[in-house]
Scaffold this active site. Structure first.
Site, PDB file in Angstrom:
ATOM      1  N   PHE A 294       0.824  -1.212   0.000  1.00 29.59           N
ATOM      2  CA  PHE A 294       0.000   0.000   0.000  1.00 29.59           C
ATOM      3  C   PHE A 294       0.857   1.261   0.000  1.00 29.59           C
ATOM      4  O   PHE A 294       0.600   2.206  -0.752  1.00 29.59           O
ATOM      5  CB  PHE A 294      -0.913  -0.015   1.219  1.00 29.59           C
ATOM      6  CG  PHE A 294      -1.661   1.270   1.443  1.00 29.59           C
ATOM      7  CD1 PHE A 294      -2.901   1.477   0.857  1.00 29.59           C
ATOM      8  CD2 PHE A 294      -1.133   2.276   2.250  1.00 29.59           C
ATOM      9  CE1 PHE A 294      -3.595   2.663   1.058  1.00 29.59           C
ATOM     10  CE2 PHE A 294      -1.814   3.464   2.456  1.00 29.59           C
ATOM     11  CZ  PHE A 294      -3.043   3.660   1.860  1.00 29.59           C
ATOM     12  N   ASP A 295       1.885   1.311   0.838  1.00 33.77           N
ATOM     13  CA  ASP A 295       2.735   2.501   0.942  1.00 33.77           C
ATOM     14  C   ASP A 295       3.375   2.843  -0.400  1.00 33.77           C
ATOM     15  O   ASP A 295       3.351   4.000  -0.852  1.00 33.77           O
ATOM     16  CB  ASP A 295       3.853   2.280   1.966  1.00 33.77           C
ATOM     17  CG  ASP A 295       3.332   2.057   3.365  1.00 33.77           C
ATOM     18  OD1 ASP A 295       2.559   1.097   3.559  1.00 33.77           O
ATOM     19  OD2 ASP A 295       3.695   2.831   4.263  1.00 33.77           O
ATOM     20  N   THR A 296       3.971   1.839  -1.035  1.00 32.45           N
ATOM     21  CA  THR A 296       4.642   2.073  -2.308  1.00 32.45           C
ATOM     22  C   THR A 296       3.656   2.514  -3.375  1.00 32.45           C
ATOM     23  O   THR A 296       3.927   3.459  -4.142  1.00 32.45           O
ATOM     24  CB  THR A 296       5.364   0.793  -2.769  1.00 32.45           C
ATOM     25  OG1 THR A 296       6.304   0.385  -1.769  1.00 32.45           O
ATOM     26  CG2 THR A 296       6.093   1.029  -4.073  1.00 32.45           C
TER      27      THR A 296
END
Length: 416
Positions: A202-204
């Protein structure tokens, strides 16, 4: 997504009477009965003593099977500004999507329950977003001034992964996976509608979409200590991340990663400023591309000649194209197509298709010359292939220009 609020959120509504930006700090948890109480008590104490903006903590339990949920509800009852909610599915991304979509705050943030990142970086992180300078802010463990204490394996995996992002996608941020981020709520919500991953990627995916759509990502060097009692499975997460990168790359190359987001316009600060006339962007980009194109053709010729002395035409052409094509693509990404910012990530994938076309046509040109005129000398052979390469460079400019610049011109803008 099936979610349910764990308790009446009214005691946890953020105070907006002071007119300051409000901050909702989300802590995703999965089977964290040991770490959660210390995390919440430490964080609330820090925020009460040292954080100048109105704040709230939201603990999101996404699928715990131990006593995490009873502990979360008890902590919410003990602290006025701690909110707890339960999610029926697992995944850090799912937890953040659910909490950030429904948050009443101006700024949404998150940190890991182990508090690996030193809390002294929290206000610098949030301040970059609250000031209007940036839409997203992230902690980075890879900046020169960052200090970390972690295992060699985690260090190598982290640096390799972020190097892949830097050289494969051309990103400017240095640390995609640090669990310490903040964003403007109104900006991040449209991005979440495009994010498919509900787990660690999710972060990337958030950061790739943010840069792809021209948002500013601010980095804060952090102090970070690894907690060995972690739910992260490094090898499995790395494999999932690689799959996610391939999916996002394809989405960007197909034009499916565009998001309507509000960005600030570039305007002078001084009310009486005499602003320079806008540059003729088309002329500037053409001049840049032409200069790089001429250099690339010369570089191609200088590489092809010595390779042709030891290899047949087809492999010599391939070697010269790989080296000169890499230089051409990187130079144009940095100096031509980066002039307008934003959408540059997928250039590598379109360039790969154009490279294949270049190779087939230039190889056909030199082989065709040899079949038509078997006695043609090395100079005539090189002239034919260089002329074909130069013509294809112009075609390549037209293709990339129509794709990149037409999309950039139509990119939505807005004011903070």
């Amino acid at each position: 997504m099936d979610t349910r609020a764990a308790m009446d959120p009214s005691p946890n509504v953020l105070d907006t009477s002071a007119g300051l930006a409000t901050v909702d700090i989300v802590i995703p948890v999965l089977n964290e009965e040991r770490a959660l109480p210390g995390c919440v008590r430490t964080l609330t104490g820090f925020l009460e003593d040292r954080f100048p903006l109105p704040w709230r903590i939201t603990v999101v339990d996404n699928g715990s099977t131990d006593d995490t949920w009873p502990i979360a509800t008890r902590l919410a009852a003990e602290h006025d500004r701690v909110h707890a909610r339960r999610l029926d599915i697992r995944g850090r991304g799912a937890a953040l999507k659910a909490a950030w979509r429904e948050s009443p705050a101006d700024i949404v943030a998150y940190m890991d329950v182990d508090l690996s990142t030193d809390l002294g970086a929290l206000f610098p992180l949030v301040a970059a977003v609250a000031s209007g300078h940036s839409e997203i802010a992230i902690g980075t463990r890879l900046a020169h001034s960052a200090r970390t204490l972690r295992s060699i394996r985690r260090e190598v995996v982290s640096r390799s992964y972020n190097a892949l992002l830097r050289y494969g996608f051309g990103v400017r941020f240095s640390d995609a996976q640090c669990g310490f981020k903040a964003a403007r709520t109104d900006v991040v919500r449209p991005l979440m509608d495009k994010i498919e991953d509900d787990a660690w990627f999710f972060d990337t995916e958030l950061l790739l979409l943010a840069e792809h759509n021209g948002l500013r990502v601010h980095e804060v060097p952090v102090d970070w200590i690894e907690d060995t009692d972690s739910r992260v499975r490094v090898v499995r997460t790395a494999i999932d991340d690689l799959k996610g990168l391939a999916r996002v790359a394809w989405s960007m190359s197909m034009g499916r990663a565009d998001v309507e987001v509000a960005r600030s316009e570039l305007t002078p600060t001084h009310p009486d400023a005499v602003v320079a006339r806008p540059r003729a962007v088309t002329l500037a980009k053409f001049a840049s591309f032409a200069a790089i194109g001429v250099f690339s053709v010369l570089l191609y010729a200088l590489i092809y000649l010595p390779l042709r002395g030891v290899w047949a035409p087809a492999p010599a052409n391939l070697g010269a194209l790989v080296l000169s094509g890499f230089v051409n693509t990187e130079a144009n990404r940095r100096w031509t197509f980066n002039r307008l910012g934003g959408r540059r990530t997928a250039m590598h994938f379109r360039a790969a298709l154009l490279f294949l076309a270049n190779y087939l046509l230039t190889t056909s040109a030199v082989l065709g010359l040899r079949s038509v005129s078997p006695g043609a000398g090395r100079l005539m052979e090189m002239s034919a292939v260089v002329a074909t390469y130069g013509l294809l460079t112009l075609i390549r400019f037209t293709a990339l220009d129509r794709w990149v610049f037409s999309r950039t011109r139509n990119q939505p803008h807005g004011n903070h």
